[in-house]
Design an enzyme around this catalytic site. Structure first.
Site, mmCIF file in Angstrom:
data_model
loop_
_atom_site.group_PDB
_atom_site.id
_atom_site.type_symbol
_atom_site.label_atom_id
_atom_site.label_comp_id
_atom_site.label_asym_id
_atom_site.label_seq_id
_atom_site.Cartn_x
_atom_site.Cartn_y
_atom_site.Cartn_z
ATOM 1 N N HIS A 53 0.797 -1.211 -0.121
ATOM 2 C CA HIS A 53 -0.092 -0.087 -0.066
ATOM 3 C C HIS A 53 0.931 1.308 0.030
ATOM 4 C CE1 HIS A 53 -3.812 -2.074 1.725
ATOM 5 N NE2 HIS A 53 -3.193 -2.775 1.020
ATOM 6 N N GLU A 55 0.815 3.879 1.823
ATOM 7 C CA GLU A 55 1.255 4.326 3.207
ATOM 8 C C GLU A 55 2.158 3.501 3.663
ATOM 9 O OE1 GLU A 55 -3.174 5.352 2.523
ATOM 10 O OE2 GLU A 55 -1.833 3.680 2.217
ATOM 11 N N CYS A 83 -5.959 2.124 5.648
ATOM 12 C CA CYS A 83 -6.432 1.093 6.233
ATOM 13 C C CYS A 83 -5.915 0.700 7.641
ATOM 14 C CB CYS A 83 -6.452 -0.122 5.287
ATOM 15 S SG CYS A 83 -4.537 -0.802 5.082
ATOM 16 N N CYS A 86 -2.209 -0.038 7.435
ATOM 17 C CA CYS A 86 -1.213 1.101 7.087
ATOM 18 C C CYS A 86 -1.486 2.056 8.411
ATOM 19 C CB CYS A 86 -1.798 1.684 5.924
ATOM 20 S SG CYS A 86 -1.671 0.917 4.305
#
Length: 156
Positions: A53, A55, A83, A86
């Site tokens: 991801h 992040e 999420c 993250c």
């Protein structure tokens, strides 16, 4: 700092991520002087890494580049609410401020049952609230481009 301007940069990174064949998410770190110190794209598909991801990719770079005391002074801007995974990475990196455009609830409505994004209904504020040190959160911001970057990507 101009949150909206930095969020537009994160959304531009999300568009770049999508153009590279990945999920449309992007993130950046800004120092106290308002300078972007690093950026990251989502690489889930191109790296075949479910943890890729934007992040978490950003946290990996920041962890190598900055010591924890510096990371605590940075602000993370992201195109979409982090999420749970993250948010945990951001917390462990000791990044103390997070700003996002699109909320996870709106993303969840857009993704539907798309297996490319098995979303959880767990806002990042709830993850951060369980920690021992505070993490400030600003968002969601009503920015049309944050929704548009997802248009046609997910099935519903």
């Amino acid at each position: 700092m101009d949150d909206v301007a930095f969020l537009h940069q994160a959304i531009d990174l999300a568009a770049e991520s999508r153009a590279h064949g990945n999920h449309p998410f992007g993130a950046l770190l800004v120092n106290a002087d308002g300078e972007v110190v690093c950026t990251a794209l989502n690489t889930v598909d191109t790296d075949n890494d479910p943890t890729g991801h934007a992040e978490t990719n950003l946290v990996r770079v920041a962890g190598k580049r900055f010591d924890p005391d510096i990371r605590a002074t940075l602000t993370l801007y992201t195109s979409t609410e982090p999420c749970a995974m993250c948010a945990g990475a951001i917390y462990w990196a000791r990044i103390r401020t997070v700003v996002f455009a699109l909320g996870e609830d709106e993303l969840r409505a857009m993704t539907g049952d798309d297996v490319k994004n098995p979303t959880m209904s767990l806002p990042c504020r709830e993850v951060f609230a369980r920690g021992r040190h505070p993490t400030a959160v600003r968002g969601p911001f009503d920015i049309l481009a944050a929704r548009e970057v997802h248009a046609g990507f997910w099935h519903s």
